[in-house]
Write a protein that holds these residues in place. Sequence first.
Motif, PDB file in Angstrom:
ATOM      1  N   ASP A  66     -34.785   5.773  11.604  1.00  0.00           N
ATOM      2  CA  ASP A  66     -35.679   6.898  11.861  1.00  0.00           C
ATOM      3  C   ASP A  66     -35.662   7.882  10.709  1.00  0.00           C
ATOM      4  O   ASP A  66     -36.678   8.443  10.329  1.00  0.00           O
ATOM      5  CB  ASP A  66     -35.269   7.615  13.150  1.00  0.00           C
ATOM      6  N   GLU A  67     -34.480   8.105  10.123  1.00  0.00           N
ATOM      7  CA  GLU A  67     -34.399   9.037   9.009  1.00  0.00           C
ATOM      8  C   GLU A  67     -35.126   8.491   7.794  1.00  0.00           C
ATOM      9  O   GLU A  67     -35.773   9.232   7.056  1.00  0.00           O
ATOM     10  CB  GLU A  67     -32.920   9.316   8.671  1.00  0.00           C
ATOM     11  N   GLU A  68     -35.022   7.186   7.579  1.00  0.00           N
ATOM     12  CA  GLU A  68     -35.729   6.605   6.441  1.00  0.00           C
ATOM     13  C   GLU A  68     -37.237   6.725   6.625  1.00  0.00           C
ATOM     14  O   GLU A  68     -37.976   6.986   5.685  1.00  0.00           O
ATOM     15  CB  GLU A  68     -35.334   5.131   6.281  1.00  0.00           C
ATOM     16  N   SER A  69     -37.723   6.546   7.871  1.00  0.00           N
ATOM     17  CA  SER A  69     -39.163   6.630   8.110  1.00  0.00           C
ATOM     18  C   SER A  69     -39.686   8.033   7.891  1.00  0.00           C
ATOM     19  O   SER A  69     -40.865   8.220   7.601  1.00  0.00           O
ATOM     20  CB  SER A  69     -39.487   6.195   9.544  1.00  0.00           C
ATOM     21  N   LEU A  70     -38.810   9.041   8.009  1.00  0.00           N
ATOM     22  CA  LEU A  70     -39.219  10.424   7.759  1.00  0.00           C
ATOM     23  C   LEU A  70     -38.893  10.876   6.348  1.00  0.00           C
ATOM     24  O   LEU A  70     -39.122  12.018   5.989  1.00  0.00           O
ATOM     25  CB  LEU A  70     -38.528  11.361   8.761  1.00  0.00           C
ATOM     26  N   GLY A  71     -38.302   9.989   5.546  1.00  0.00           N
ATOM     27  CA  GLY A  71     -37.972  10.368   4.186  1.00  0.00           C
ATOM     28  C   GLY A  71     -36.727  11.214   4.093  1.00  0.00           C
ATOM     29  O   GLY A  71     -36.578  12.013   3.183  1.00  0.00           O
ATOM     30  N   ALA A 124     -23.079  -9.787  -7.283  1.00  0.00           N
ATOM     31  CA  ALA A 124     -23.569  -8.444  -7.589  1.00  0.00           C
ATOM     32  C   ALA A 124     -24.974  -8.249  -7.043  1.00  0.00           C
ATOM     33  O   ALA A 124     -25.315  -7.210  -6.490  1.00  0.00           O
ATOM     34  CB  ALA A 124     -23.550  -8.199  -9.106  1.00  0.00           C
ATOM     35  N   GLN A 125     -25.810  -9.293  -7.205  1.00  0.00           N
ATOM     36  CA  GLN A 125     -27.165  -9.194  -6.685  1.00  0.00           C
ATOM     37  C   GLN A 125     -27.161  -9.129  -5.166  1.00  0.00           C
ATOM     38  O   GLN A 125     -27.922  -8.399  -4.546  1.00  0.00           O
ATOM     39  CB  GLN A 125     -27.995 -10.402  -7.147  1.00  0.00           C
ATOM     40  N   SER A 126     -26.278  -9.928  -4.558  1.00  0.00           N
ATOM     41  CA  SER A 126     -26.206  -9.907  -3.096  1.00  0.00           C
ATOM     42  C   SER A 126     -25.772  -8.558  -2.582  1.00  0.00           C
ATOM     43  O   SER A 126     -26.309  -8.032  -1.611  1.00  0.00           O
ATOM     44  CB  SER A 126     -25.220 -10.985  -2.622  1.00  0.00           C
ATOM     45  N   ALA A 127     -24.777  -7.960  -3.272  1.00  0.00           N
ATOM     46  CA  ALA A 127     -24.306  -6.642  -2.836  1.00  0.00           C
ATOM     47  C   ALA A 127     -25.379  -5.599  -2.983  1.00  0.00           C
ATOM     48  O   ALA A 127     -25.531  -4.707  -2.151  1.00  0.00           O
ATOM     49  CB  ALA A 127     -23.065  -6.235  -3.657  1.00  0.00           C
ATOM     50  N   ALA A 128     -26.163  -5.733  -4.066  1.00  0.00           N
ATOM     51  CA  ALA A 128     -27.240  -4.770  -4.265  1.00  0.00           C
ATOM     52  C   ALA A 128     -28.274  -4.876  -3.159  1.00  0.00           C
ATOM     53  O   ALA A 128     -28.788  -3.877  -2.680  1.00  0.00           O
ATOM     54  CB  ALA A 128     -27.911  -4.993  -5.630  1.00  0.00           C
ATOM     55  N   LYS A 129     -28.584  -6.124  -2.741  1.00  0.00           N
ATOM     56  CA  LYS A 129     -29.562  -6.302  -1.676  1.00  0.00           C
ATOM     57  C   LYS A 129     -29.053  -5.723  -0.366  1.00  0.00           C
ATOM     58  O   LYS A 129     -29.792  -5.151   0.413  1.00  0.00           O
ATOM     59  CB  LYS A 129     -29.898  -7.777  -1.497  1.00  0.00           C
ATOM     60  N   GLU A 130     -27.732  -5.913  -0.113  1.00  0.00           N
ATOM     61  CA  GLU A 130     -27.184  -5.418   1.151  1.00  0.00           C
ATOM     62  C   GLU A 130     -27.130  -3.896   1.181  1.00  0.00           C
ATOM     63  O   GLU A 130     -27.289  -3.280   2.227  1.00  0.00           O
ATOM     64  CB  GLU A 130     -25.797  -5.984   1.376  1.00  0.00           C
ATOM     65  N   SER A 131     -26.865  -3.292   0.001  1.00  0.00           N
ATOM     66  CA  SER A 131     -26.721  -1.837  -0.019  1.00  0.00           C
ATOM     67  C   SER A 131     -28.039  -1.107  -0.094  1.00  0.00           C
ATOM     68  O   SER A 131     -28.132   0.064   0.227  1.00  0.00           O
ATOM     69  CB  SER A 131     -25.852  -1.403  -1.204  1.00  0.00           C
ATOM     70  N   ALA A 132     -29.110  -1.803  -0.539  1.00  0.00           N
ATOM     71  CA  ALA A 132     -30.412  -1.142  -0.634  1.00  0.00           C
ATOM     72  C   ALA A 132     -30.988  -0.936   0.755  1.00  0.00           C
ATOM     73  O   ALA A 132     -30.796  -1.746   1.646  1.00  0.00           O
ATOM     74  CB  ALA A 132     -31.372  -2.003  -1.471  1.00  0.00           C
ATOM     75  N   PRO A 133     -31.702   0.155   0.989  1.00  0.00           N
ATOM     76  CA  PRO A 133     -32.271   0.414   2.307  1.00  0.00           C
ATOM     77  C   PRO A 133     -33.361  -0.560   2.674  1.00  0.00           C
ATOM     78  O   PRO A 133     -34.153  -0.967   1.835  1.00  0.00           O
ATOM     79  CB  PRO A 133     -32.848   1.837   2.173  1.00  0.00           C
ATOM     80  N   GLU A 134     -33.360  -0.942   3.924  1.00  0.00           N
ATOM     81  CA  GLU A 134     -34.379  -1.874   4.395  1.00  0.00           C
ATOM     82  C   GLU A 134     -35.697  -1.147   4.566  1.00  0.00           C
ATOM     83  O   GLU A 134     -35.738  -0.022   5.045  1.00  0.00           O
ATOM     84  CB  GLU A 134     -33.937  -2.470   5.732  1.00  0.00           C
ATOM     85  N   ALA A 135     -36.780  -1.776   4.158  1.00  0.00           N
ATOM     86  CA  ALA A 135     -38.092  -1.130   4.265  1.00  0.00           C
ATOM     87  C   ALA A 135     -38.566  -1.149   5.701  1.00  0.00           C
ATOM     88  O   ALA A 135     -38.395  -2.134   6.418  1.00  0.00           O
ATOM     89  CB  ALA A 135     -39.121  -1.846   3.378  1.00  0.00           C
ATOM     90  N   HIS A 136     -39.198  -0.032   6.111  1.00  0.00           N
ATOM     91  CA  HIS A 136     -39.754   0.080   7.463  1.00  0.00           C
ATOM     92  C   HIS A 136     -41.161   0.555   7.362  1.00  0.00           C
ATOM     93  O   HIS A 136     -41.422   1.477   6.642  1.00  0.00           O
ATOM     94  CB  HIS A 136     -38.934   1.055   8.313  1.00  0.00           C
ATOM     95  N   ALA A 160     -45.126   8.009  10.159  1.00  0.00           N
ATOM     96  CA  ALA A 160     -45.075   7.476   8.794  1.00  0.00           C
ATOM     97  C   ALA A 160     -45.872   8.377   7.850  1.00  0.00           C
ATOM     98  O   ALA A 160     -45.442   8.648   6.718  1.00  0.00           O
ATOM     99  CB  ALA A 160     -45.621   6.052   8.768  1.00  0.00           C
ATOM    100  N   ILE A 161     -47.024   8.878   8.316  1.00  0.00           N
ATOM    101  CA  ILE A 161     -47.819   9.802   7.501  1.00  0.00           C
ATOM    102  C   ILE A 161     -47.042  11.083   7.236  1.00  0.00           C
ATOM    103  O   ILE A 161     -47.072  11.637   6.135  1.00  0.00           O
ATOM    104  CB  ILE A 161     -49.160  10.105   8.198  1.00  0.00           C
ATOM    105  N   VAL A 162     -46.314  11.547   8.262  1.00  0.00           N
ATOM    106  CA  VAL A 162     -45.480  12.742   8.081  1.00  0.00           C
ATOM    107  C   VAL A 162     -44.492  12.525   6.949  1.00  0.00           C
ATOM    108  O   VAL A 162     -44.279  13.401   6.096  1.00  0.00           O
ATOM    109  CB  VAL A 162     -44.729  13.086   9.386  1.00  0.00           C
ATOM    110  N   GLY A 163     -43.879  11.335   6.913  1.00  0.00           N
ATOM    111  CA  GLY A 163     -42.938  11.030   5.836  1.00  0.00           C
ATOM    112  C   GLY A 163     -43.583  11.099   4.463  1.00  0.00           C
ATOM    113  O   GLY A 163     -42.982  11.602   3.505  1.00  0.00           O
ATOM    114  N   PHE A 164     -44.826  10.619   4.356  1.00  0.00           N
ATOM    115  CA  PHE A 164     -45.530  10.681   3.075  1.00  0.00           C
ATOM    116  C   PHE A 164     -45.812  12.132   2.677  1.00  0.00           C
ATOM    117  O   PHE A 164     -45.565  12.541   1.545  1.00  0.00           O
ATOM    118  CB  PHE A 164     -46.852   9.911   3.160  1.00  0.00           C
ATOM    119  N   VAL A 165     -46.344  12.911   3.637  1.00  0.00           N
ATOM    120  CA  VAL A 165     -46.737  14.290   3.332  1.00  0.00           C
ATOM    121  C   VAL A 165     -45.519  15.136   2.979  1.00  0.00           C
ATOM    122  O   VAL A 165     -45.596  16.003   2.099  1.00  0.00           O
ATOM    123  CB  VAL A 165     -47.501  14.898   4.528  1.00  0.00           C
TER     124      VAL A 165
END
Length: 496
Positions: free
Chosen positions: A437-442, A484-496, A199-204
């Motif tokens: 995994d890709e999201e966690s690395l940015g 529209a709000q529901s679709a936006a929630k589904e399409s947004a990336p889940e936080a990890h 996770a730190i690697v993703g930040f840096v």
Amino acid sequence: MPQSVPSLPRRVARMLRTSLFAQVACALVLGILVGKLWPDVATDLQPLGDGFTRLIKTIISPLVFCVVVVGIAKAGDLKAFGRIGLKALIWFEVASTLALLIGLLAANIVQPGSGMNVDPATLDTSAVDAKTGGGSLPSTTEFVVNALPTSFIGAFAENSLLQVLILACLVGAALLHLGHTKVPQVLPAIEQAQEIIFAIVGFVMRLAPIAVFGAMAVLIGQYGLGVIETYAKLIILCYAAAALFIALLAVALKVVTGLSLWKFLRYIREEMLLALGTASTESVMPRVMQKLRKAGARDDAVGLVLPTGYSFNLDGASLYLSIGTLFISQAVGVDLSLGQQITVVLVLMLTSKGMAGIPGSAFLALSATASSLGAIPAGAVALLLGVDRIMDSMRVVTNLLGNCVAVFAVSRWEGALDIERAKKVLNGEHTSGQEEDEESLGLGVPDASDASDEAKKAPVRPGAHAAAGTAPTSQGLPDSAVPAQSAAKESAPEAH
């Protein structure tokens, strides 16, 4: 109702927000422009690249430790780990020796230094001393002894990868010996620490474009583009020899594993561009380790082969050293016999090991080689001062690809490579869990605002409430806003 295609400026802006490759590429171009137009300003940008490299080096040792310990503990076979290490050393020695021979052959054919007729007495050798800091390469005995840690904390404090590897092997072996019943909390804790480090690697890594901009501006500002004209023959020869060696690596990878090096290069294009911009393979080690694991290489193989290769498998440096030695001898008018060239190979086989992390190590190795021959003035290595930094790109690419190929080859050799997964990943097919995994690395994180805009443009279908699993609104919002709000929630990336 067909969806509207985003405009070109919007697509470009989205790419710059979400693609690390695009960000680093733009930073690379901007760095070259600033270095060319304002060289005095460019030299003050050195802290940008140095700061990023310091942050990355901070997490390399704990990351290597965690990956190796977890790999040994999960593999459950210390003998297999020993076999991986032995096979890796065999691969490293064959690959680096081949690189040396290719360099000598290329330099004998092209003769890059012939006709220069340089008088060594006119060269400023003090510049070489400044480059090397007056140090020297360790002997074989010193190298082996220095690889052994003197304290647990000291290995991490000094960022000595070989010492950290030895400690990790000892801890992994101890976990296997004690079993999970006696120390049930240790392995999960190390695994959790590993996730924190990634996770730190993703930040840096979000600072990578700034680092590339600063490093490239300093390079062009200090050396300019004129040095390329002066050493054009040598530069072209080194890069051509590196291209030949990489082609041989591609053939070897295809024969041993059936994988394509070119697809792998596309898979790590962000890391490769970052390594080129910062002239450092260490800056991308954490991400490359993660990508190799996701491409099917087992944890213990990645954790042992890749870090060890950073010290033992410097293929690009081997190419450069062999070509550089003959270039110097030709420039000062010394004709090396076949026996002396064999001596060059034998000396460089020793001096090229353990060069990583030593200031001016290439010049130290060249000086040691010249001294062992007794025919080339040691001060003649100053001829390469002006072109050494230009060669960093060749060395970085060749070293990085050589070590990655070694991971795949040794993993396949030991049965620690998931071929099917590797082919799917290199073909761009997402495997389960890869998106997270890709999201966690940015990597390639979608922009939430774009997802929301696309959701707003989506047409409302009858029964959308039921399909989306949402209840009708009771907050006074119009019904069309709910899907529209529901679709936006589904399409947004889940936080990890």
